[in-house]
Design a protein around this motif. Structure first.
Motif, mmCIF file in Angstrom:
data_model
loop_
_atom_site.group_PDB
_atom_site.id
_atom_site.type_symbol
_atom_site.label_atom_id
_atom_site.label_comp_id
_atom_site.label_asym_id
_atom_site.label_seq_id
_atom_site.Cartn_x
_atom_site.Cartn_y
_atom_site.Cartn_z
ATOM 1 N N HIS A 78 0.845 -1.201 0.000
ATOM 2 C CA HIS A 78 0.000 0.000 0.000
ATOM 3 C C HIS A 78 0.875 1.243 0.000
ATOM 4 N N ASN A 79 0.663 2.109 -1.000
ATOM 5 C CA ASN A 79 1.413 3.356 -1.093
ATOM 6 C C ASN A 79 0.476 4.451 -1.578
ATOM 7 N N GLY A 80 0.595 5.651 -0.980
ATOM 8 C CA GLY A 80 -0.318 6.747 -1.301
ATOM 9 C C GLY A 80 0.249 7.792 -2.234
ATOM 10 N N ALA A 128 9.944 16.045 0.214
ATOM 11 C CA ALA A 128 8.614 16.108 0.802
ATOM 12 C C ALA A 128 7.896 14.760 0.775
ATOM 13 N N LEU A 129 8.489 13.771 0.119
ATOM 14 C CA LEU A 129 7.850 12.477 -0.044
ATOM 15 C C LEU A 129 8.582 11.391 0.733
ATOM 16 N N GLY A 130 7.884 10.317 1.008
ATOM 17 C CA GLY A 130 8.523 9.135 1.573
ATOM 18 C C GLY A 130 8.905 8.127 0.508
ATOM 19 N N THR A 131 8.519 8.420 -0.749
ATOM 20 C CA THR A 131 8.745 7.504 -1.860
ATOM 21 C C THR A 131 9.316 8.267 -3.039
ATOM 22 N N SER A 149 -2.369 3.057 -4.085
ATOM 23 C CA SER A 149 -3.759 3.231 -3.685
ATOM 24 C C SER A 149 -4.438 4.341 -4.486
ATOM 25 N N LEU A 150 -5.710 4.101 -4.806
ATOM 26 C CA LEU A 150 -6.566 5.143 -5.381
ATOM 27 C C LEU A 150 -7.451 5.663 -4.250
ATOM 28 N N TYR A 181 3.387 4.379 2.950
ATOM 29 C CA TYR A 181 4.083 5.660 2.857
ATOM 30 C C TYR A 181 3.276 6.633 1.999
ATOM 31 N N ASP A 182 3.440 7.909 2.304
ATOM 32 C CA ASP A 182 2.768 8.998 1.592
ATOM 33 C C ASP A 182 1.247 8.896 1.705
ATOM 34 N N THR A 183 0.775 8.434 2.857
ATOM 35 C CA THR A 183 -0.661 8.394 3.126
ATOM 36 C C THR A 183 -1.061 9.377 4.218
#
Length: 379
Positions: free
Chosen positions: A64-66, A85-88, A104-105, A308-310
């Motif tokens: 799961h990644n946002g 600014a991102l984790g990914t 993820s959507l 990450y990024d959620t």
């Protein structure tokens, strides 16, 4: 179907048809935390070196990644250069040995009907655009073969999904259209046919059509009644993309011990999230949850969900996608075998996706697209 899943389980491990092909290791850039340390996790040493060697062959399939949601709000970004600014981003994915991610959507709770469908379509389009703009690091993957191909080419496979149930707008035709555009996971929650009361007759037909298409059922956030009915009904393995152990952390999305045991019997998959809210404030807390799920469901039913990024906080030592080797090193120190780690990071996700492919091909020989409507079954 249980016999088919048993057969798949025995052939997708270290020595089966998904055994790694020889090839060069992807570059493993060092993250700032590797150099300076975070006060958590395993320091540079034998376990960490062994973890990186294992991950070079059996990379992480992140459940799961946002990133898709975050990138919609950024006026400019370059994932190849890296984004603070991102984790990914691509440097962190390479440093963390991430071979696949489910993107993820995300749909806000307030969205429903045509607005929810439109938002899902826009995010699918964005995912295609982002992956197309980074061909040296990312590759879209819609089945198990494409997952393996991306890994063997040193790319991170991007699988669209999960999406909330609202994305299909109570229409099996929209479900088929989203599948044709790449959607591969659907969360069975927050819908009139998948609510606190469980699955309705139309909800059961949604599950059957998902099996026919090869769309995996994500049950994180679903009520226990929905989860248990889907476990009994689905011919393909089900997935909890963001669920840890409720016995260790009483979060509503975490799973009780009896459901974890049922999941193991059904050969489903629990992807443990790397979030402080669900697993605790430290890397060791995450490892505790992984130990607990493995003990109850089995090594074949546990995986990793970075989340990450959620917008959620992460445990100390797991700030971004580069930190997976430190978590694996902790597990090795706890006595996890190389084969169990290989299942955790890659083999279990590959098995579930492959089984969904087999189930879909078998179902398509038995039945055509469903013409059921919610008004006919639940009206």
């Amino acid at each position: 179907m249980a016999d088919l899943q048993d057969e798949l389980h025995t052939t997708t491990g270290l020595g089966g048809f998904d055994a790694p092909l020889p090839g060069p290791e992807r570059p493993a850039a060092r993250s700032p935390q590797d150099a300076g340390g975070s006060g958590e996790g395993t320091e540079e040493g034998g376990s960490l070196q062994r973890a990186r060697a294992l991950l070079a062959v059996h990379p992480v399939a992140d459940g799961h990644n946002g990133l898709a949601r975050v990138l919609r709000s950024l006026p400019w970004y370059d994932l190849e250069l890296g984004e603070s600014a991102l984790g990914t981003d691509l440097p962190r994915l390479r440093a963390g040995h991430v071979g696949a991610q489910f993107w993820s959507l995300h749909l806000p709770d307030a969205l429903a009907g045509e607005r929810a469908v439109g938002d899902a379509l826009e995010q699918l389009d964005l995912i295609r655009t982002v992956v197309g703009a980074h061909p040296e690091g990312l590759r879209l993957a819609y089945d198990a073969g494409q997952l393996a191909d991306a890994r063997n080419c040193g790319r991170t496979a991007v699988v669209p999904g999960p999406a909330a149930a609202a994305a299909i707008g109570d229409s099996l035709g929209i479900l088929r259209s989203l599948h044709a555009l790449g959607l591969r996971l659907l969360t069975l929650a927050r819908a009139s046919w998948a609510s606190e009361a469980g699955l309705t007759r139309f909800g059961e037909e949604v599950v059957r059509e998902m099996n026919r298409l090869g769309v995996l059922a994500d049950l994180s956030g679903a009520c226990d009644a929905t989860a248990r009915r889907c476990l009994a009904l689905s011919k393909a393995p089900v997935v909890f993309t963001r669920s840890a152990a409720r016995a260790l952390r009483p979060h509503p999305a975490n799973l009780p011990d009896d459901l974890l045991t049922e999941l193991g019997t059904a050969h489903g998959l629990c992807l443990v999230p790397l979030t402080a809210e669900q697993t605790g404030p430290s890397l060791r807390d995450v490892a505790d949850h992984l130990d607990h799920v493995r003990r109850l469901a089995g090594a074949h039913c546990v995986g990793l969900s970075g989340t990450y990024d959620t917008g959620t906080a992460h445990p100390g030592g797991l700030a971004d996608t580069s930190r997976y080797p430190h978590l694996v090193a902790e597990l090795l120190d706890r006595g996890w075998t190389d084969s169990d780690v290989a299942l955790l990071t890659w083999g279990n996700v590959q098995r579930v996706v492959r089984c969904a492919d087999f189930t879909a091909r078998a179902a398509q020989q038995r039945r055509g697209p469903s013409t059921a409507r919610i008004a006919d079954l639940d009206g």
